[in-house]
Structure formats: C-alpha cells, structure tokens
Motif scaffolding. Sequence first.
Motif, mmCIF file in Angstrom:
data_model
loop_
_atom_site.group_PDB
_atom_site.id
_atom_site.type_symbol
_atom_site.label_atom_id
_atom_site.label_comp_id
_atom_site.label_asym_id
_atom_site.label_seq_id
_atom_site.Cartn_x
_atom_site.Cartn_y
_atom_site.Cartn_z
ATOM 1 N N CYS A 70 10.041 -12.187 -41.743
ATOM 2 C CA CYS A 70 10.488 -13.365 -42.494
ATOM 3 C C CYS A 70 11.201 -12.961 -43.791
ATOM 4 N N CYS A 86 6.100 -13.349 -47.628
ATOM 5 C CA CYS A 86 5.551 -13.887 -46.376
ATOM 6 C C CYS A 86 5.065 -12.799 -45.409
ATOM 7 N N CYS A 125 10.277 -17.299 -40.804
ATOM 8 C CA CYS A 125 9.263 -17.424 -39.761
ATOM 9 C C CYS A 125 9.200 -18.879 -39.325
ATOM 10 N N CYS A 173 8.543 -21.576 -44.974
ATOM 11 C CA CYS A 173 9.284 -20.560 -45.728
ATOM 12 C C CYS A 173 10.744 -20.926 -45.936
HETATM 13 ZN ZN LIG Z 1 7.725 -16.802 -43.628
#
Ligand SMILES: [Zn+2]
Length: 209
Positions: A168, A173, A189, A194
Amino acid sequence: MRSAKPHSGYQFDLSGGALCLDFANTVSHRHLPQRRAEHLDSYADLVAFAEQSKLLLPKLAASLRARSARNGAEAQSSFRKSIVLREGLYRAFSAIAAGKHARPEDVQQINDFALAALKHRKLTRTNGDYRWEWQSSKGDLLDRILWPIAESAADLLTSKERAAIRECGAPDCEWLFLDQSRNGSRRWCDMKSCGNRQKARRHYQRTHE
Ligand SMILES: [Zn+2]
C-alpha cells in the motif's frame, strides 16, 4: 485462552486479492509500535479469519473452536505457527513488492509450510467430479487453517501474478495486495480507507503550503 482484548466482532479486510496476502494483512501498522493493531490474538481469531475467508464451513469451524477450547496447548501451538507463517509471508511478499528477491530463509519457510500442507491433500470424487480435499486427523485438525494459506503462498510465489504484488502506498499502512487493475495503477490497499486518507492528506498539504 482468549486474551483480554477479544476481536470476536472484527471484520477482516479481505481486499488483498490472494488468501496469503489477506493473511499477511491481519496486523495493522506492523512497524509502528504506538499504532500497531494485532487482529490475531488467539486461535479463535484465526478461526474467525478462516471463516470469513470461506476456508471453513460453519460446521468445521465449530469443531475447530470446540477442539481448541478443550486443548489449550495444542491451540496455542497452532496459533504460534500461524504467526510465524504470517510474518514470513509479509517479509517475502513485501520484498517482492519492493522489486527485491525474497530472502532464501523466507522462501524456505514457505516451502516447509507448503510441504507440510501437501501431505494432507487427497484426491476425491464427489458427485462425479474429482477434486482436491484437505484431510485431517484429530491430532492435526487445528493446523488445517494453515494449509490453504501456505498453498496460496507457494502458488503466488510461483505464478506470473507475483509481478502484481504491491505494498500500500500509504506510508503507515504496509498492507499487501495484488494489483489486478487493467493498467496496473492501483496504489492503495483499500480506496475507502487508505486511498481517501492519502488524498485528504495531499489536499491538506496543497492548501496549507
Ligand atoms: Zn493501506
């Protein structure tokens, strides 16, 4: 057996595109001690992940829960193995996502888990169709959640899809996913979490410069 912080209601994020990547993503903010959130705290959490990932039918999940409640040491041993497997999967696939080679010891670990799983494969015929099934005995029943995960990891490692493994783009993350977008442009992701967070951050930076 369960820790003081039960996750019984946790919905695992299954956006990785491969079972082994979803499993690697069962911890959030892995390398940020203050924000790290472990989603697998006990064998029961492992069963919840397996059920949500459709690895187990409810009846089998119930027998795994019952056996793990009766055999605490056995459940703890399976649970520990699952964390060893998960961390190895993260190391191997995050290296590949970064364009590097997986370390030989991490490949060896996937090899060992996948070989252990293979011993439990059995060709069966059901309703005129032949298929692979997992065969477990009482003594290794609790480990069976690990077998399809290990198989998924060996399959991904040896497939062309390996080139589509990404980490990601949000710096905090570290979740892994398969970029199956047509033009190979997926960066997050999960767009809902995110992706939007990163967009908002960049907007904030732009408007506050
Ligand atoms: Zn992420």
